[in-house]
Design a protein around this motif. Structure first.
Motif, PDB file in Angstrom:
ATOM      1  N   VAL A 157      -2.255   7.210   5.927  1.00  0.00           N
ATOM      2  CA  VAL A 157      -2.085   5.857   6.474  1.00  0.00           C
ATOM      3  C   VAL A 157      -0.717   5.307   6.086  1.00  0.00           C
ATOM      4  O   VAL A 157      -0.012   4.709   6.910  1.00  0.00           O
ATOM      5  N   ALA A 158      -0.333   5.507   4.835  1.00  0.00           N
ATOM      6  CA  ALA A 158       0.957   5.011   4.357  1.00  0.00           C
ATOM      7  C   ALA A 158       2.114   5.711   5.080  1.00  0.00           C
ATOM      8  O   ALA A 158       3.110   5.073   5.439  1.00  0.00           O
ATOM      9  N   LEU A 159       1.992   6.999   5.292  1.00  0.00           N
ATOM     10  CA  LEU A 159       3.027   7.736   6.018  1.00  0.00           C
ATOM     11  C   LEU A 159       3.174   7.221   7.448  1.00  0.00           C
ATOM     12  O   LEU A 159       4.290   7.010   7.925  1.00  0.00           O
ATOM     13  N   ALA A 160       2.054   7.033   8.129  1.00  0.00           N
ATOM     14  CA  ALA A 160       2.108   6.527   9.505  1.00  0.00           C
ATOM     15  C   ALA A 160       2.817   5.177   9.542  1.00  0.00           C
ATOM     16  O   ALA A 160       3.654   4.923  10.420  1.00  0.00           O
ATOM     17  N   HIS A 191       0.844  -1.203   0.000  1.00  0.00           N
ATOM     18  CA  HIS A 191       0.000   0.000   0.000  1.00  0.00           C
ATOM     19  C   HIS A 191       0.880   1.253   0.000  1.00  0.00           C
ATOM     20  O   HIS A 191       0.679   2.173  -0.796  1.00  0.00           O
ATOM     21  N   ALA A 192       1.878   1.284   0.891  1.00  0.00           N
ATOM     22  CA  ALA A 192       2.769   2.442   0.984  1.00  0.00           C
ATOM     23  C   ALA A 192       3.570   2.632  -0.300  1.00  0.00           C
ATOM     24  O   ALA A 192       3.780   3.759  -0.755  1.00  0.00           O
ATOM     25  N   SER A 193       4.012   1.538  -0.901  1.00  0.00           N
ATOM     26  CA  SER A 193       4.770   1.614  -2.144  1.00  0.00           C
ATOM     27  C   SER A 193       3.911   2.201  -3.268  1.00  0.00           C
ATOM     28  O   SER A 193       4.368   3.068  -4.031  1.00  0.00           O
ATOM     29  N   TYR A 194       2.667   1.747  -3.360  1.00  0.00           N
ATOM     30  CA  TYR A 194       1.754   2.242  -4.401  1.00  0.00           C
ATOM     31  C   TYR A 194       1.549   3.752  -4.251  1.00  0.00           C
ATOM     32  O   TYR A 194       1.646   4.509  -5.227  1.00  0.00           O
ATOM     33  N   PHE A 195       1.285   4.203  -3.019  1.00  0.00           N
ATOM     34  CA  PHE A 195       0.995   5.627  -2.835  1.00  0.00           C
ATOM     35  C   PHE A 195       2.261   6.471  -2.858  1.00  0.00           C
ATOM     36  O   PHE A 195       2.211   7.660  -3.196  1.00  0.00           O
ATOM     37  N   LEU A 241       9.867   9.634   2.728  1.00  0.00           N
ATOM     38  CA  LEU A 241      10.194  10.815   1.927  1.00  0.00           C
ATOM     39  C   LEU A 241       9.463  10.801   0.585  1.00  0.00           C
ATOM     40  O   LEU A 241       9.005  11.842   0.105  1.00  0.00           O
ATOM     41  N   ARG A 242       9.357   9.627  -0.025  1.00  0.00           N
ATOM     42  CA  ARG A 242       8.614   9.539  -1.297  1.00  0.00           C
ATOM     43  C   ARG A 242       7.164   9.986  -1.099  1.00  0.00           C
ATOM     44  O   ARG A 242       6.610  10.704  -1.929  1.00  0.00           O
ATOM     45  N   LEU A 243       6.550   9.575  -0.012  1.00  0.00           N
ATOM     46  CA  LEU A 243       5.172   9.966   0.273  1.00  0.00           C
ATOM     47  C   LEU A 243       5.068  11.471   0.530  1.00  0.00           C
ATOM     48  O   LEU A 243       4.049  12.092   0.201  1.00  0.00           O
TER      49      LEU A 243
END
Length: 200
Positions: free
Chosen positions: A81-84, A48-52, A96-98
Motif C-alpha cells: 500500500v505504501a509503495l503504491a 504510513h509510507a514513512s513508517y514502513f 526506494l526506501r520501501l
C-alpha cells in the motif's frame, strides 16, 4: 480499547508481533471516506509510507534472519500500500526506501512483483544514493533469478558504479556477485569469473 469494545476495530494476539488490529471492510471504507472529506488522507498516507520505509531500511541488513523475514512478511501488505502511494505521488526517495525490503521478494519468490515495484521506483528521480545502489543490486539479483540477464547486467553495472561512488562495500559486493551470475547466464564465463574474483 474503546474502538475494540464498540466492535469498530478487531484485536488479535500474534505470538511474535504482539497485538494486531484490523477493521471490517465497511468500517475501513467509512474511515477512508471521512479522511478524504477532512482533507487528511494524503498526510495519513504519507505518515504510513514513512513508517514502513523506516521499517524496510531497518530490516534490510538483517533480512537473512528468520525473525526479520517473518516481520517483513507480516507487513508485506502495508508495504505494498505504501509503495503504491509513493509511486502515485512520484516520490522516488520514499519508494526506494520501501524497496529495501527486496530480499523478501527475492527469497520468497515474489520475483515478478518485486521487479515491477523496483522498476517503477528506479525510474523516479531522487533518493539516497546508498539506498539506490542497494535497490539496484537487488534488482539485478531478481532479474538474474527471472532469467532477464540483460536487465540484470544493466542494473548490476549501474549499482556497481553508484556503490563505488558512495563507498558502499556491501552494495558493491552484491553488484559484483549479481554481475557474475548474469554473465554466467549469458555464457560469458570469462567476464563472469572476473566479477566473481572482484567480489571475493
Amino acid at each position: 480499547g474503546a474502538l475494540v469494545e464498540k466492535s469498530l476495530v478487531r484485536s488479535r494476539q500474534d505470538a511474535l508481533a504482539g497485538t494486531r488490529f484490523s477493521m471490517l471492510e465497511t468500517v475501513r471504507e467509512y474511515a477512508l471516506e471521512r479522511l478524504t472529506v477532512s482533507g487528511e488522507l494524503r498526510a495519513v498516507r504519507d505518515r504510513h509510507a514513512s513508517y514502513f520505509g523506516d521499517l524496510a531500511v531497518r530490516l534490510q541488513p538483517i533480512l537473512e534472519r528468520p525473525t526479520a523475514v517473518d516481520e517483513a512478511e507480516r507487513e508485506h501488505d502495508n508495504i505494498r500500500v505504501a509503495l503504491a502511494h509513493t509511486l502515485d505521488r512520484g516520490d522516488g526517495s520514499a519508494a526506494l526506501r520501501l524497496c529495501m525490503i527486496a530480499r523478501l521478494w527475492y527469497a520468497h519468490g515474489y520475483l515478478g512483483e518485486g521487479s515491477a515495484w523496483m522498476e517503477r521506483a528506479l525510474a523516479l528521480e531522487g533518493g539516497d544514493p546508498v539506498v539506490r545502489a542497494r535497490v539496484l543490486y537487488y534488482g539485478a539479483a531478481i532479474a538474474w533469478s527471472s532469467g532477464d540477464y540483460e536487465r540484470a547486467i544493466l542494473y548490476g553495472r549501474e549499482g556497481l558504479r553508484l556503490a563505488r561512488e558512495v563507498g558502499d562495500v556491501m552494495a558493491e559486493t552484491g553488484a559484483l556477485m549479481a554481475l557474475g551470475l548474469a554473465y554466467q547466464g549469458t555464457r560469458d564465463f570469462e567476464t563472469s569469473r572476473d566479477f566473481y574474483r572482484q567480489s571475493l
